[in-house]
Design a protein around this motif. Structure first.
Motif, PDB file in Angstrom:
ATOM      1  N   ALA A  58       0.834  -1.202   0.000  1.00 58.11           N
ATOM      2  CA  ALA A  58       0.000   0.000   0.000  1.00 58.11           C
ATOM      3  C   ALA A  58       0.869   1.252   0.000  1.00 58.11           C
ATOM      4  O   ALA A  58       0.573   2.230  -0.697  1.00 58.11           O
ATOM      5  CB  ALA A  58      -0.949  -0.003   1.193  1.00 58.11           C
ATOM      6  N   ALA A  59       1.957   1.223   0.773  1.00 58.24           N
ATOM      7  CA  ALA A  59       2.883   2.362   0.801  1.00 58.24           C
ATOM      8  C   ALA A  59       3.538   2.559  -0.562  1.00 58.24           C
ATOM      9  O   ALA A  59       3.779   3.687  -0.998  1.00 58.24           O
ATOM     10  CB  ALA A  59       3.935   2.160   1.884  1.00 58.24           C
ATOM     11  N   VAL A  96      -3.374  11.796  -2.992  1.00 56.63           N
ATOM     12  CA  VAL A  96      -3.637  10.530  -2.316  1.00 56.63           C
ATOM     13  C   VAL A  96      -3.666  10.776  -0.810  1.00 56.63           C
ATOM     14  O   VAL A  96      -2.912  11.595  -0.302  1.00 56.63           O
ATOM     15  CB  VAL A  96      -2.581   9.461  -2.696  1.00 56.63           C
ATOM     16  N   ALA A  97      -4.558  10.079  -0.139  1.00 50.78           N
ATOM     17  CA  ALA A  97      -4.605  10.117   1.323  1.00 50.78           C
ATOM     18  C   ALA A  97      -4.308   8.707   1.820  1.00 50.78           C
ATOM     19  O   ALA A  97      -4.948   7.750   1.392  1.00 50.78           O
ATOM     20  CB  ALA A  97      -5.976  10.570   1.804  1.00 50.78           C
ATOM     21  N   TYR A  98      -3.336   8.582   2.696  1.00 50.22           N
ATOM     22  CA  TYR A  98      -2.956   7.300   3.287  1.00 50.22           C
ATOM     23  C   TYR A  98      -3.194   7.429   4.778  1.00 50.22           C
ATOM     24  O   TYR A  98      -2.518   8.200   5.454  1.00 50.22           O
ATOM     25  CB  TYR A  98      -1.485   7.021   2.999  1.00 50.22           C
ATOM     26  N   LEU A  99      -4.169   6.695   5.283  1.00 47.99           N
ATOM     27  CA  LEU A  99      -4.510   6.773   6.702  1.00 47.99           C
ATOM     28  C   LEU A  99      -4.605   5.390   7.313  1.00 47.99           C
ATOM     29  O   LEU A  99      -5.187   4.484   6.702  1.00 47.99           O
ATOM     30  CB  LEU A  99      -5.888   7.436   6.882  1.00 47.99           C
ATOM     31  N   PRO A 100      -4.066   5.228   8.520  1.00 50.18           N
ATOM     32  CA  PRO A 100      -4.387   3.998   9.239  1.00 50.18           C
ATOM     33  C   PRO A 100      -5.902   3.986   9.471  1.00 50.18           C
ATOM     34  O   PRO A 100      -6.501   5.033   9.773  1.00 50.18           O
ATOM     35  CB  PRO A 100      -3.626   4.139  10.562  1.00 50.18           C
ATOM     36  N   TYR A 101      -6.519   2.830   9.346  1.00 52.34           N
ATOM     37  CA  TYR A 101      -7.967   2.716   9.515  1.00 52.34           C
ATOM     38  C   TYR A 101      -8.418   3.314  10.848  1.00 52.34           C
ATOM     39  O   TYR A 101      -9.407   4.047  10.912  1.00 52.34           O
ATOM     40  CB  TYR A 101      -8.372   1.242   9.418  1.00 52.34           C
ATOM     41  N   SER A 102      -7.696   3.005  11.939  1.00 56.12           N
ATOM     42  CA  SER A 102      -8.112   3.502  13.261  1.00 56.12           C
ATOM     43  C   SER A 102      -8.083   5.030  13.308  1.00 56.12           C
ATOM     44  O   SER A 102      -8.957   5.649  13.927  1.00 56.12           O
ATOM     45  CB  SER A 102      -7.244   2.906  14.368  1.00 56.12           C
ATOM     46  N   ASP A 103      -7.112   5.675  12.650  1.00 56.78           N
ATOM     47  CA  ASP A 103      -7.081   7.145  12.580  1.00 56.78           C
ATOM     48  C   ASP A 103      -8.267   7.665  11.782  1.00 56.78           C
ATOM     49  O   ASP A 103      -8.899   8.651  12.164  1.00 56.78           O
ATOM     50  CB  ASP A 103      -5.786   7.633  11.928  1.00 56.78           C
ATOM     51  N   PHE A 104      -8.556   7.010  10.666  1.00 52.33           N
ATOM     52  CA  PHE A 104      -9.688   7.431   9.833  1.00 52.33           C
ATOM     53  C   PHE A 104     -10.992   7.391  10.631  1.00 52.33           C
ATOM     54  O   PHE A 104     -11.778   8.337  10.607  1.00 52.33           O
ATOM     55  CB  PHE A 104      -9.810   6.555   8.582  1.00 52.33           C
ATOM     56  N   ILE A 105     -11.223   6.297  11.346  1.00 57.60           N
ATOM     57  CA  ILE A 105     -12.453   6.171  12.135  1.00 57.60           C
ATOM     58  C   ILE A 105     -12.490   7.255  13.218  1.00 57.60           C
ATOM     59  O   ILE A 105     -13.498   7.937  13.393  1.00 57.60           O
ATOM     60  CB  ILE A 105     -12.594   4.758  12.753  1.00 57.60           C
ATOM     61  N   GLY A 106     -11.384   7.430  13.940  1.00 58.79           N
ATOM     62  CA  GLY A 106     -11.326   8.443  14.988  1.00 58.79           C
ATOM     63  C   GLY A 106     -11.580   9.850  14.464  1.00 58.79           C
ATOM     64  O   GLY A 106     -12.349  10.614  15.052  1.00 58.79           O
ATOM     65  N   LEU A 107     -10.936  10.198  13.351  1.00 57.21           N
ATOM     66  CA  LEU A 107     -11.132  11.532  12.765  1.00 57.21           C
ATOM     67  C   LEU A 107     -12.561  11.707  12.253  1.00 57.21           C
ATOM     68  O   LEU A 107     -13.161  12.777  12.399  1.00 57.21           O
ATOM     69  CB  LEU A 107     -10.127  11.756  11.636  1.00 57.21           C
ATOM     70  N   SER A 108     -13.119  10.659  11.682  1.00 55.81           N
ATOM     71  CA  SER A 108     -14.485  10.733  11.161  1.00 55.81           C
ATOM     72  C   SER A 108     -15.497  10.888  12.296  1.00 55.81           C
ATOM     73  O   SER A 108     -16.467  11.640  12.171  1.00 55.81           O
ATOM     74  CB  SER A 108     -14.816   9.487  10.333  1.00 55.81           C
ATOM     75  N   ILE A 109     -15.262  10.194  13.400  1.00 57.32           N
ATOM     76  CA  ILE A 109     -16.137  10.348  14.571  1.00 57.32           C
ATOM     77  C   ILE A 109     -16.080  11.785  15.067  1.00 57.32           C
ATOM     78  O   ILE A 109     -17.116  12.402  15.337  1.00 57.32           O
ATOM     79  CB  ILE A 109     -15.741   9.355  15.697  1.00 57.32           C
ATOM     80  N   ARG A 110     -14.868  12.332  15.170  1.00 57.44           N
ATOM     81  CA  ARG A 110     -14.732  13.728  15.612  1.00 57.44           C
ATOM     82  C   ARG A 110     -15.401  14.688  14.647  1.00 57.44           C
ATOM     83  O   ARG A 110     -16.048  15.637  15.065  1.00 57.44           O
ATOM     84  CB  ARG A 110     -13.261  14.098  15.792  1.00 57.44           C
ATOM     85  N   ALA A 111     -15.238  14.441  13.350  1.00 53.83           N
ATOM     86  CA  ALA A 111     -15.870  15.323  12.356  1.00 53.83           C
ATOM     87  C   ALA A 111     -17.380  15.309  12.526  1.00 53.83           C
ATOM     88  O   ALA A 111     -18.024  16.361  12.507  1.00 53.83           O
ATOM     89  CB  ALA A 111     -15.493  14.888  10.940  1.00 53.83           C
ATOM     90  N   LEU A 156      -6.708   3.048   3.115  1.00 59.64           N
ATOM     91  CA  LEU A 156      -6.920   2.784   4.545  1.00 59.64           C
ATOM     92  C   LEU A 156      -6.171   1.514   4.888  1.00 59.64           C
ATOM     93  O   LEU A 156      -6.444   0.449   4.345  1.00 59.64           O
ATOM     94  CB  LEU A 156      -8.409   2.617   4.866  1.00 59.64           C
ATOM     95  N   ASP A 157      -5.229   1.644   5.798  1.00 57.92           N
ATOM     96  CA  ASP A 157      -4.367   0.536   6.184  1.00 57.92           C
ATOM     97  C   ASP A 157      -4.852  -0.102   7.483  1.00 57.92           C
ATOM     98  O   ASP A 157      -5.198   0.595   8.430  1.00 57.92           O
ATOM     99  CB  ASP A 157      -2.937   1.062   6.362  1.00 57.92           C
TER     100      ASP A 157
END
Length: 180
Positions: free
Chosen positions: A40-41, A51-66, A101-102
């Motif tokens: 993926a890298a 391109v956006a490369y995000l660990p899945y857990s970061d994506f979920i956390g940021l999306s919850i905050r958004a 999403l990794d």
């Protein structure tokens, strides 16, 4: 700089084919240590537009905050700060040329994960998206739900097997410390 030779050439060829055939989302899965994140890298490094490369857990956390707080604020490695409203966050997720999403399924286990993944898969339907993870196809259904399972299965599926690359040469990296 990432070296393509460190990624299984067969995996590189399969990913090129999946991208050429636009089989999105592409889900690369298998046991730990098989080179999924490294592949993926490599895709990230070789992609020629945004391109956006995000660990899945970061994506979920940021999306919850958004969604809960109405926006996202995140410190950047260069000392800067990323600030986006809820609308800007989801617009960016939808419009970035490639989203990676990794480690799908790691971290957040709350009810929000299904809602956010459903929203993501709706927003990015038919758009370049690469997911990596250790979850089996049945594991996706167990971790999320059947709806998300079916949406991921509609894309390209790449099962990675082989040896655990992280364990290679472990004997040469182990040291014995004897206590008193």
């Amino acid at each position: 700089k990432l070296e393509e030779k460190r990624v299984d050439p067969e995996l590189v060829a399969i990913l090129r084919l999946a991208f050429a055939e636009q089989q999105f989302p592409i889900y690369v899965f298998g046991p730990v240590g098989r080179g999924k994140s490294f592949a993926a890298a490599l895709v990230y490094a070789r992609w020629t537009s945004t391109v956006a490369y995000l660990p899945y857990s970061d994506f979920i956390g940021l999306s919850i905050r958004a969604d809960k707080d109405g926006g996202v604020t995140r410190s950047l490695p260069n000392g800067g700060c990323l600030e986006m409203s809820q609308n800007e966050w989801w617009t960016w997720i939808k419009t970035v040329n490639l989203l990676i999403l990794d480690d799908l399924g790691t971290g957040h286990s709350g009810e929000w994960r299904c809602e956010i993944m459903s929203k993501l898969l709706d927003l990015r339907r038919g758009l370049p998206m690469l997911l990596t993870g250790n979850l089996t196809l049945d594991g996706i259904k167990e971790h999320f739900d059947e709806r998300i399972h079916d949406r991921i299965l509609a894309g390209g599926l790449v099962k990675v097997q082989g040896r655990n690359q992280r364990r290679e040469g472990i004997e040469g990296r182990m040291y014995l410390v004897e206590g008193e």
